[in-house]
Design an enzyme around this catalytic site. Structure first.
Site, PDB file in Angstrom:
ATOM      1  N   PRO A  65       0.894  -1.161   0.142  1.00 46.39           N
ATOM      2  CA  PRO A  65       0.135  -0.050  -0.069  1.00 46.39           C
ATOM      3  C   PRO A  65       0.696   1.020  -0.162  1.00 46.39           C
ATOM      4  O   PRO A  65       1.950   1.420   0.447  1.00 46.39           O
ATOM      5  CB  PRO A  65      -0.724  -0.139   1.460  1.00 46.39           C
ATOM      6  CG  PRO A  65       0.197  -1.072   2.399  1.00 46.39           C
ATOM      7  CD  PRO A  65       0.698  -1.920   1.318  1.00 46.39           C
ATOM      8  N   ASP A  66       0.320   2.248  -0.715  1.00 47.81           N
ATOM      9  CA  ASP A  66       0.998   3.636  -0.521  1.00 47.81           C
ATOM     10  C   ASP A  66       0.528   4.369   0.714  1.00 47.81           C
ATOM     11  O   ASP A  66       0.018   3.602   1.688  1.00 47.81           O
ATOM     12  CB  ASP A  66       1.172   4.503  -1.770  1.00 47.81           C
ATOM     13  CG  ASP A  66      -0.575   4.930  -1.869  1.00 47.81           C
ATOM     14  OD1 ASP A  66      -1.393   4.890  -1.097  1.00 47.81           O
ATOM     15  OD2 ASP A  66      -0.840   5.494  -3.127  1.00 47.81           O
ATOM     16  N   PHE A  67       0.839   5.560   0.939  1.00 46.90           N
ATOM     17  CA  PHE A  67       0.696   6.123   2.230  1.00 46.90           C
ATOM     18  C   PHE A  67      -0.550   7.213   2.096  1.00 46.90           C
ATOM     19  O   PHE A  67      -1.394   7.123   3.066  1.00 46.90           O
ATOM     20  CB  PHE A  67       1.850   6.761   2.841  1.00 46.90           C
ATOM     21  CG  PHE A  67       3.184   6.242   2.607  1.00 46.90           C
ATOM     22  CD1 PHE A  67       3.182   5.522   4.123  1.00 46.90           C
ATOM     23  CD2 PHE A  67       4.044   6.078   1.941  1.00 46.90           C
ATOM     24  CE1 PHE A  67       4.381   4.922   4.314  1.00 46.90           C
ATOM     25  CE2 PHE A  67       5.390   5.164   2.030  1.00 46.90           C
ATOM     26  CZ  PHE A  67       5.299   4.809   3.403  1.00 46.90           C
ATOM     27  N   ARG A  68      -0.711   7.816   0.917  1.00 45.03           N
ATOM     28  CA  ARG A  68      -1.777   8.888   1.256  1.00 45.03           C
ATOM     29  C   ARG A  68      -2.894   8.906   0.097  1.00 45.03           C
ATOM     30  O   ARG A  68      -3.699   9.537   0.234  1.00 45.03           O
ATOM     31  CB  ARG A  68      -1.082  10.409   0.850  1.00 45.03           C
ATOM     32  CG  ARG A  68      -0.189  10.744   1.896  1.00 45.03           C
ATOM     33  CD  ARG A  68       0.680  11.964   1.687  1.00 45.03           C
ATOM     34  NE  ARG A  68       1.472  11.964   2.703  1.00 45.03           N
ATOM     35  CZ  ARG A  68       2.789  11.499   2.767  1.00 45.03           C
ATOM     36  NH1 ARG A  68       3.263  10.573   1.812  1.00 45.03           N
ATOM     37  NH2 ARG A  68       3.740  11.589   3.577  1.00 45.03           N
TER      38      ARG A  68
ATOM     39  N   ASP B 116      11.347  -0.536   0.239  1.00 44.95           N
ATOM     40  CA  ASP B 116      11.334  -2.061  -0.030  1.00 44.95           C
ATOM     41  C   ASP B 116      12.422  -2.715  -0.655  1.00 44.95           C
ATOM     42  O   ASP B 116      12.297  -4.069  -0.885  1.00 44.95           O
ATOM     43  CB  ASP B 116       9.913  -2.027  -0.799  1.00 44.95           C
ATOM     44  CG  ASP B 116       9.794  -1.557  -2.036  1.00 44.95           C
ATOM     45  OD1 ASP B 116      10.533  -1.350  -2.787  1.00 44.95           O
ATOM     46  OD2 ASP B 116       8.617  -0.912  -2.318  1.00 44.95           O
TER      47      ASP B 116
ATOM     48  N   HIS C 270      15.113   7.289   1.640  1.00 43.70           N
ATOM     49  CA  HIS C 270      14.539   6.989   2.893  1.00 43.70           C
ATOM     50  C   HIS C 270      14.982   5.850   3.251  1.00 43.70           C
ATOM     51  O   HIS C 270      14.780   5.105   4.238  1.00 43.70           O
ATOM     52  CB  HIS C 270      12.891   6.920   2.825  1.00 43.70           C
ATOM     53  CG  HIS C 270      12.295   8.488   2.584  1.00 43.70           C
ATOM     54  ND1 HIS C 270      11.034   8.547   2.130  1.00 43.70           N
ATOM     55  CD2 HIS C 270      13.085   9.649   2.953  1.00 43.70           C
ATOM     56  CE1 HIS C 270      10.982   9.910   1.908  1.00 43.70           C
ATOM     57  NE2 HIS C 270      12.106  10.611   2.256  1.00 43.70           N
TER      58      HIS C 270
ATOM     59  N   THR D 289       4.375   9.145  -6.728  1.00 47.46           N
ATOM     60  CA  THR D 289       4.674   9.862  -5.769  1.00 47.46           C
ATOM     61  C   THR D 289       3.858  10.982  -5.646  1.00 47.46           C
ATOM     62  O   THR D 289       3.375  11.808  -6.822  1.00 47.46           O
ATOM     63  CB  THR D 289       6.246  10.313  -5.470  1.00 47.46           C
ATOM     64  OG1 THR D 289       6.218  11.029  -4.543  1.00 47.46           O
ATOM     65  CG2 THR D 289       6.568  11.139  -6.770  1.00 47.46           C
TER      66      THR D 289
END
Ligand code: OAD
Ligand code: ZN
Length: 246
Positions: free
Chosen positions: A32-35, A106, A121, A192
């Site tokens: 899953p992404d974040f936003r 990942d 990151h 992104t």
């Protein structure tokens, strides 16, 4: 279709390309992404927000809770590279992509065969003892689940080499990323939201003439792009790449 043809022309032009990406690159691998609507930051599962739990101070204070959240949400050992990772690796192998700059932790770009990857990151695949610095693989970390992973050498807590909130990005990685972006003629940005700094700010160093944005949702940089594609990034890159190299 016109957009895919336009992207094919960019990929086939043989100019110096760099890719800048984020969590959307790995959603087609099941991460899953974040936003996004289905992203990690939209889920309410705990008394703490994900941003709180992924903060340096939270890690230092509440290691068991940090690791529970981290292993359940940020680590996806069974995930496999998708078409986006594969096409980018093929472009590099063909000499048409200088580097991947990613916010993802990942390791799927390297798993797909990409060699020049600046991981802004960090990576869940590198972990270091906070006392003696010994390296630990992801497998060693997972084998200690659900307890807090400790060092095989000295017994101290091991910390993932992932940049948490409240921590600074690694200087060498940032410099490497800026170097790649500065020298690019073509910058392809994909998957992104471009909302997390300083990472998103690095695209300001782009000095070339062709900015391509492949993202499901709109971003604040859309107006700067020569080509915007609102599709799925794996599917989009695969279609354009197969046309460019067939
Ligand atoms: P976000 O979740 O903020 O943004 C992901 C973007 O990808 C969204 O705009 C989606 O619309 C888009 N997207 C999702 N799946 C896609 C697909 N298959 N094809 C095309 N677009 C797709 O993720 P990031 O921008 O990577 O930091 O977030 C940046 C940082 O915020 C992350 O590195 C993470 C987080 O806090 C750390 O973990 C340190
Ligand atoms: Zn140690």
């Amino acid at each position: 279709m016109d957009e895919i043809n336009a992207l094919r022309d960019v990929l086939a032009a043989g100019r110096r390309m760099v890719f800048f990406g984020g969590a959307g690159v790995s959603t087609e691998s099941g991460i899953p992404d974040f936003r996004s609507a289905s992203g990690l930051y939209r889920r309410e599962e705990s008394a703490y927000s994900p941003e709180e739990m992924l903060h340096h101070d939270f890690f230092m204070q509440y290691q068991p809770q940090f690791y529970e959240y981290y292993f359940n949400n940020l680590v996806h050992p069974a995930a496999q590279p998708n078409d986006a990772h594969r096409v980018l690796a093929s472009l590099e192998a063909a000499g048409n992509l200088a580097a991947v700059v990613t916010q993802n932790v990942d390791g799927l770009h390297q798993q797909a065969g990409s060699r020049t990857v600046a991981e802004l990151h960090g990576s869940v695949r590198r972990n270091y003892c906070m006392n003696c610095g010994a390296f630990h693989s992801l497998e060693e970390m997972l084998s200690q689940r659900p307890t807090v992973p400790v060092c095989r050498e000295c017994g101290s807590v091991v910390k993932p080499d992932v940049v948490l909130y409240g921590e600074t990005l690694h200087d060498e990685t940032v410099c490497e990323a800026i170097g790649h972006i500065r020298q690019a003629d073509v910058l392809i940005i994909g998957g992104t939201s471009l909302s997390v700094y300083p990472a998103a700010g690095l695209i300001e160093y782009f000095n070339g003439d062709t900015l391509v944005l492949i993202n499901r949702d709109a971003t604040t940089y859309d107006r700067a792009a020569q080509l915007i594609i609102r599709g799925k990034i794996g599917e989009t890159l695969q279609k354009a790449w197969s046309k460019a190299y067939s």
